[in-house]
Each structure stands twice: as C-alpha cells, then as structure tokens.
Design a protein around this motif. Structure first.
Motif, mmCIF file in Angstrom:
data_model
loop_
_atom_site.group_PDB
_atom_site.id
_atom_site.type_symbol
_atom_site.label_atom_id
_atom_site.label_comp_id
_atom_site.label_asym_id
_atom_site.label_seq_id
_atom_site.Cartn_x
_atom_site.Cartn_y
_atom_site.Cartn_z
ATOM 1 N N ARG A 1 -3.342 3.556 2.868
ATOM 2 C CA ARG A 1 -2.962 4.940 2.692
ATOM 3 C C ARG A 1 -2.988 5.886 3.942
ATOM 4 O O ARG A 1 -2.102 6.287 4.547
ATOM 5 C CB ARG A 1 -3.100 5.596 1.512
ATOM 6 C CG ARG A 1 -2.689 4.834 0.206
ATOM 7 C CD ARG A 1 -3.008 5.683 -1.131
ATOM 8 N NE ARG A 1 -2.458 5.140 -2.129
ATOM 9 C CZ ARG A 1 -2.955 4.159 -2.935
ATOM 10 N NH1 ARG A 1 -4.354 4.272 -2.921
ATOM 11 N NH2 ARG A 1 -2.690 3.702 -4.012
ATOM 12 N N GLU A 2 -4.156 5.844 4.407
ATOM 13 C CA GLU A 2 -4.558 6.356 5.491
ATOM 14 C C GLU A 2 -3.642 6.005 6.954
ATOM 15 O O GLU A 2 -3.012 6.764 7.597
ATOM 16 C CB GLU A 2 -5.795 6.154 5.841
ATOM 17 C CG GLU A 2 -6.379 7.078 7.203
ATOM 18 C CD GLU A 2 -7.870 6.821 7.526
ATOM 19 O OE1 GLU A 2 -8.305 7.124 8.592
ATOM 20 O OE2 GLU A 2 -8.686 6.500 6.524
ATOM 21 N N THR A 3 -3.617 4.706 7.084
ATOM 22 C CA THR A 3 -2.689 4.224 8.134
ATOM 23 C C THR A 3 -1.133 4.779 7.999
ATOM 24 O O THR A 3 -0.373 5.073 8.958
ATOM 25 C CB THR A 3 -2.853 2.537 8.138
ATOM 26 O OG1 THR A 3 -4.332 2.447 8.450
ATOM 27 C CG2 THR A 3 -2.236 2.028 9.433
ATOM 28 N N ALA A 4 -0.818 4.361 6.780
ATOM 29 C CA ALA A 4 0.651 4.787 6.426
ATOM 30 C C ALA A 4 0.865 6.226 6.705
ATOM 31 O O ALA A 4 1.762 6.653 7.286
ATOM 32 C CB ALA A 4 1.038 4.607 5.027
ATOM 33 N N ALA A 5 -0.110 7.066 6.249
ATOM 34 C CA ALA A 5 0.121 8.262 6.608
ATOM 35 C C ALA A 5 0.134 8.954 8.047
ATOM 36 O O ALA A 5 0.711 9.919 8.726
ATOM 37 C CB ALA A 5 -0.927 9.395 5.840
ATOM 38 N N SER A 6 -0.711 8.076 8.565
ATOM 39 C CA SER A 6 -0.787 8.478 10.256
ATOM 40 C C SER A 6 0.244 8.072 11.138
ATOM 41 O O SER A 6 0.480 8.392 12.230
ATOM 42 C CB SER A 6 -2.178 7.976 10.832
ATOM 43 O OG SER A 6 -2.160 6.883 10.756
ATOM 44 N N GLY A 7 0.911 7.095 10.843
ATOM 45 C CA GLY A 7 1.658 6.366 11.643
ATOM 46 C C GLY A 7 3.231 6.281 11.195
ATOM 47 O O GLY A 7 4.429 5.904 11.926
ATOM 48 N N MET A 8 3.479 6.778 10.062
ATOM 49 C CA MET A 8 4.984 6.637 9.434
ATOM 50 C C MET A 8 5.489 7.911 8.740
ATOM 51 O O MET A 8 4.579 8.746 8.389
ATOM 52 C CB MET A 8 4.968 5.576 8.410
ATOM 53 C CG MET A 8 4.925 4.074 8.943
ATOM 54 S SD MET A 8 4.963 2.702 7.727
ATOM 55 C CE MET A 8 3.483 2.840 7.143
ATOM 56 N N SER A 9 6.640 8.193 8.873
ATOM 57 C CA SER A 9 7.060 9.251 8.034
ATOM 58 C C SER A 9 6.914 9.449 6.502
ATOM 59 O O SER A 9 6.996 8.292 6.048
ATOM 60 C CB SER A 9 8.748 9.576 8.379
ATOM 61 O OG SER A 9 9.489 8.680 7.701
ATOM 62 N N PRO A 10 7.027 10.359 5.908
ATOM 63 C CA PRO A 10 6.900 10.575 4.374
ATOM 64 C C PRO A 10 7.779 9.276 3.653
ATOM 65 O O PRO A 10 7.417 8.554 2.706
ATOM 66 C CB PRO A 10 6.680 11.766 3.862
ATOM 67 C CG PRO A 10 6.378 12.657 5.204
ATOM 68 C CD PRO A 10 7.083 11.771 6.236
ATOM 69 N N SER A 11 9.056 9.314 4.199
ATOM 70 C CA SER A 11 10.008 8.573 3.491
ATOM 71 C C SER A 11 9.644 6.996 3.551
ATOM 72 O O SER A 11 9.956 6.284 2.871
ATOM 73 C CB SER A 11 11.392 8.938 3.805
ATOM 74 O OG SER A 11 11.436 8.497 5.236
ATOM 75 N N HIS A 12 8.976 6.548 4.641
ATOM 76 C CA HIS A 12 8.872 5.379 4.928
ATOM 77 C C HIS A 12 7.470 4.739 4.531
ATOM 78 O O HIS A 12 7.152 3.565 4.397
ATOM 79 C CB HIS A 12 8.805 4.912 6.441
ATOM 80 C CG HIS A 12 10.317 4.926 6.801
ATOM 81 N ND1 HIS A 12 11.136 5.988 6.706
ATOM 82 C CD2 HIS A 12 11.223 4.066 7.666
ATOM 83 C CE1 HIS A 12 12.363 5.648 7.304
ATOM 84 N NE2 HIS A 12 12.409 4.255 7.900
ATOM 85 N N ARG A 13 6.469 5.585 3.952
ATOM 86 C CA ARG A 13 5.233 5.193 3.424
ATOM 87 C C ARG A 13 5.387 4.380 2.216
ATOM 88 O O ARG A 13 5.863 4.920 1.448
ATOM 89 C CB ARG A 13 4.325 6.483 3.558
ATOM 90 C CG ARG A 13 4.224 7.122 4.806
ATOM 91 C CD ARG A 13 3.291 8.415 4.548
ATOM 92 N NE ARG A 13 3.302 9.519 5.506
ATOM 93 C CZ ARG A 13 2.935 10.625 5.553
ATOM 94 N NH1 ARG A 13 2.734 11.378 4.572
ATOM 95 N NH2 ARG A 13 3.210 11.307 6.582
ATOM 96 N N PRO A 14 4.674 3.254 2.032
ATOM 97 C CA PRO A 14 4.752 2.580 1.003
ATOM 98 C C PRO A 14 3.947 3.538 -0.128
ATOM 99 O O PRO A 14 2.801 4.091 0.043
ATOM 100 C CB PRO A 14 3.861 1.192 1.204
ATOM 101 C CG PRO A 14 4.268 1.053 2.788
ATOM 102 C CD PRO A 14 4.040 2.521 3.412
ATOM 103 N N ARG A 15 4.334 3.343 -1.327
ATOM 104 C CA ARG A 15 3.810 4.119 -2.569
ATOM 105 C C ARG A 15 3.248 3.156 -3.465
ATOM 106 O O ARG A 15 2.326 3.690 -4.313
ATOM 107 C CB ARG A 15 4.784 4.854 -3.183
ATOM 108 C CG ARG A 15 5.826 5.870 -2.331
ATOM 109 C CD ARG A 15 4.992 7.077 -1.669
ATOM 110 N NE ARG A 15 5.646 7.864 -0.915
ATOM 111 C CZ ARG A 15 5.423 8.890 -0.076
ATOM 112 N NH1 ARG A 15 3.894 9.295 -0.276
ATOM 113 N NH2 ARG A 15 6.069 9.591 0.653
ATOM 114 N N ILE A 16 3.370 2.043 -3.306
ATOM 115 C CA ILE A 16 2.792 0.942 -4.204
ATOM 116 C C ILE A 16 2.395 -0.123 -3.195
ATOM 117 O O ILE A 16 3.086 -0.519 -2.547
ATOM 118 C CB ILE A 16 4.002 0.457 -5.259
ATOM 119 C CG1 ILE A 16 4.292 1.775 -6.209
ATOM 120 C CG2 ILE A 16 3.085 -0.439 -6.119
ATOM 121 C CD1 ILE A 16 5.492 1.212 -7.102
#
Length: 376
Positions: free
Chosen positions: A328-343
């Motif tokens: 989740r940390e990596t997703a938050a730091s490198g991707m826009s909110p719409s593209h971050r995996p939620r599951i």
C-alpha cells in the motif's frame, strides 16, 4: 485436391520432419499441445475439421490464450518468410565459432513464437532445440522465448553458450535484461502478436518499428502496416481489425520520436468509478518492488463503482510475500489514487504453456478465493 489443416502433436518424434511432410502435401500444419485437456483438443479438432483454409494459407497457429480461449490464426508463407533475414541478423553473434547455430525454444511448438522459429529452421535458419532437449539447450547459441522462460533457464545455468536472446510474448522486466547481460547475453525484446508477428524491437534503447513495419497510434491504439500480418482467424472473429492495409489487435501505446511505449490492451482496461485504469501500467510499477517477481492487475467487481483495482503479486523465488503495508505504501507513493490497487492477493501466478501469465485463470482463482488475500 482439397487443402486442409492438419493437426500435429507436439510430442511426436521428428516434429520438424512431420511439419515438412504436411507442407509438401500442400496442407497447412497446426501444432497442438499434448498437455491440453481433452475438451480443448476436441474443440480445436472440431474447428479444424469444419473450416476450409483461406486462399494463400500456409501456416496455422494458436493465440496464447492468456486472456481466455485460444484462437486459430492463419497466415501466408510470405508473412513469416519476409522477416527471416531480419531475425537472422538479430540472432547473429559475430564472435560465434563456425559451429552451426542452434536456437533454444523453451515454449511448446503449439505457440506461435516457437512455430515461427520452426518455419525459419525449415528455410535454413538456426536448428531448433525444443522443450526437453537438454543437450540442445546446452549447445544453443541463441534463445527465442518469453521473459519468464529466459529468466528460469538463466537461473538454472541451462544456457551456457547463448549469446543472443530474442524475447517476446510479454513484458520484459529490466531485472531479467540485467541478469542476461551479466551472463554475456545480448537481449533484443520485441512487441508483436500472433496476428501481426513482429511489430517493434528494443535492443535496450526503446521499442522502434521492426524492419518493414509502419506504426501509427490512433486514439491511443497501435495500428500497423506490415508485410507480416496474418490473414485472419478460423471460426469466430477475434481482436484483429483492419482498415485498408492497416491492422490492429487493440493494444494501447504512445508513440513519440519514433519510440513506442506500450500501455496494455484496450479490452483489458478497468472501469473504476470515473477512471479508466490500464492494468499493465500498474503492473509495471509493482514489478519494481524488491521481492516482487511478477504481478497481474484486474478489475474486482464492486457494484456501483464498476470495479475495484485488484492485484495478484507473485513473490520472488525464495522470498517471503511482500507485506500489505509495503504494497500500500508503494502504491500510494507512485500512483494516482484511481490506479492504486484496493484489494491485494499473493501467490504463484499460473502461466500459459509459453510462459505468459494466464490472466483469465488468475482472475478466476482470485474471485473463487483460491489465492491468498493480503490483509492488514
């Protein structure tokens, strides 16, 4: 004489000789995978019996089936033969000895990339070393296969003489390129499709149109004008579309200063709330994580918003699963909110016979609860 498509088993002795005999009789060879379940073999056999090959057909191949059911693609003799000289030039190693060149082909002969190399061999190209031929692998001077197969064979030390690797079929992780180069192997990655053959090649400086191919990007989709395109499909239509001499299979890309940057397949896009997410873009970001070997991203059904972005992450060999917090940390730091995996899920990815992630099976397993979900 009525021409027909002849299905050959890939485990038969002297497969190259059997293909040669089918072609000499004026028929069209199609190589089946002996590991197919009975229902799949029956479906292919029924399709072949019911279909008459179109005028000019000389080869029949199967799409990878990574996104679902494989299709039978038919093409002319020239659509492959016109690229043999260019492929030979890519595989050539100026430092090689006078020994006859041998190309390692880890994917089964039912895959289009291996059947292409068998056709090349029949026309005087490198001698093929097929799966199970350990002596052939040891003698191989070149490689043609998927990134997954290249990495696996290099990690096993099974390609001691290979100096050039032609890699296609899926995304080439830069870590695999680095591993190959550390072993003295020059890597040429290419983008193509069973329907289009070679479209663009990358020697490490970016994807540029393959010799003889014109590339255009229209509304974000790759269109090509190419002497290597197939005639079409047997039976039901597939993603191949044509516009005069131009053709596309719906892949998304950007084209800038002659360099092509792939973004994924249009038919795989995830519609999540008001955003359109291309899975391959998210996957490329996840593969850069330490401890991640590969990843598949898909849309997880979620009622009113359409779908949530979900990811199945495959840990690197010998590594523990990546923690939920790091993901989740990596997703938050490198991707826009719409593209971050939620599951998030973690586990080994099922693959096609050629080594590509079997996307349809990944999604099925995740939705069925057969893959470990990462929580916390």
């Amino acid at each position: 004489m009525t021409r027909r498509i002849v299905t050959l088993d890939d485990t038969a002795d002297s497969l190259l000789d059997r293909i040669r005999a089918v072609r000499a009789a004026g028929d069209v060879p199609l190589v089946a995978d002996s590991r197919w379940p009975a229902a799949q073999r029956t479906a292919v056999d029924d399709l072949v019996r019911a279909a008459e090959p179109p005028a000019g057909a000389a080869w029949a191949t199967l799409t990878s089936g990574s996104s679902g059911t494989s299709r039978v693609v038919v093409r002319t003799e020239e659509s492959w033969a016109r690229s043999f000289a260019a492929v030979s030039a890519l595989l050539d190693d100026p430092s090689a000895s006078d020994a006859a060149p041998v190309v390692a082909l880890p994917a089964p002969a039912s895959s289009s990339l291996t059947l292409f190399s068998l056709a090349h061999a029949l026309a005087g190209g490198p001698h093929p070393a097929l799966p199970g031929d350990d002596a052939g692998l040891a003698a191989a001077t070149a490689f043609h296969g998927t990134p997954h197969a290249l990495r696996t064979l290099l990690e096993r030390g099974a390609l001691p003489r290979v100096r050039t690797a032609l890699v296609g079929g899926s995304h080439l992780d830069q870590r695999v390129r680095a591993l190959a180069e550390s072993r003295g192997v020059r890597v040429v990655a290419y983008y193509g499709a069973a329907e289009l053959s070679f479209v663009a090649a990358d020697d490490g400086t970016g994807l540029r149109p393959f010799l003889g191919v014109e590339v255009d990007v229209r509304d974000g989709q790759v269109w090509v004008r190419s002497p290597y395109a197939a005639l079409g499909y047997l039976g039901d239509a597939g993603p191949l579309r044509t516009d005069g001499p131009w053709a596309t299979v719906g892949d998304l890309a950007d084209l800038r200063d002659g360099t092509l940057t792939l973004r994924g397949r249009a038919d795989g896009a995830i519609l999540s709330a008001s955003a359109t997410v291309v899975p391959e873009e998210v996957e490329a970001h996840l593969r850069r994580l330490p401890g991640v070997r590969d990843a598949v991203v898909f849309g997880y059904p979620a009622g009113g918003v359409g779908a949530l972005v979900a990811a199945v992450v495959e840990p690197a060999a010998g590594r523990a699963p990546v923690s939920a917090g790091l993901l989740r940390e990596t997703a938050a730091s490198g991707m826009s909110p719409s593209h971050r995996p939620r599951i998030w899920f973690t586990g080994d990815l099922p693959r096609t016979a050629a080594g590509k992630p079997a996307r349809a099976e990944v999604v099925r397993r995740a939705l069925a609860g057969e893959v470990r979900r990462v929580v916390g």
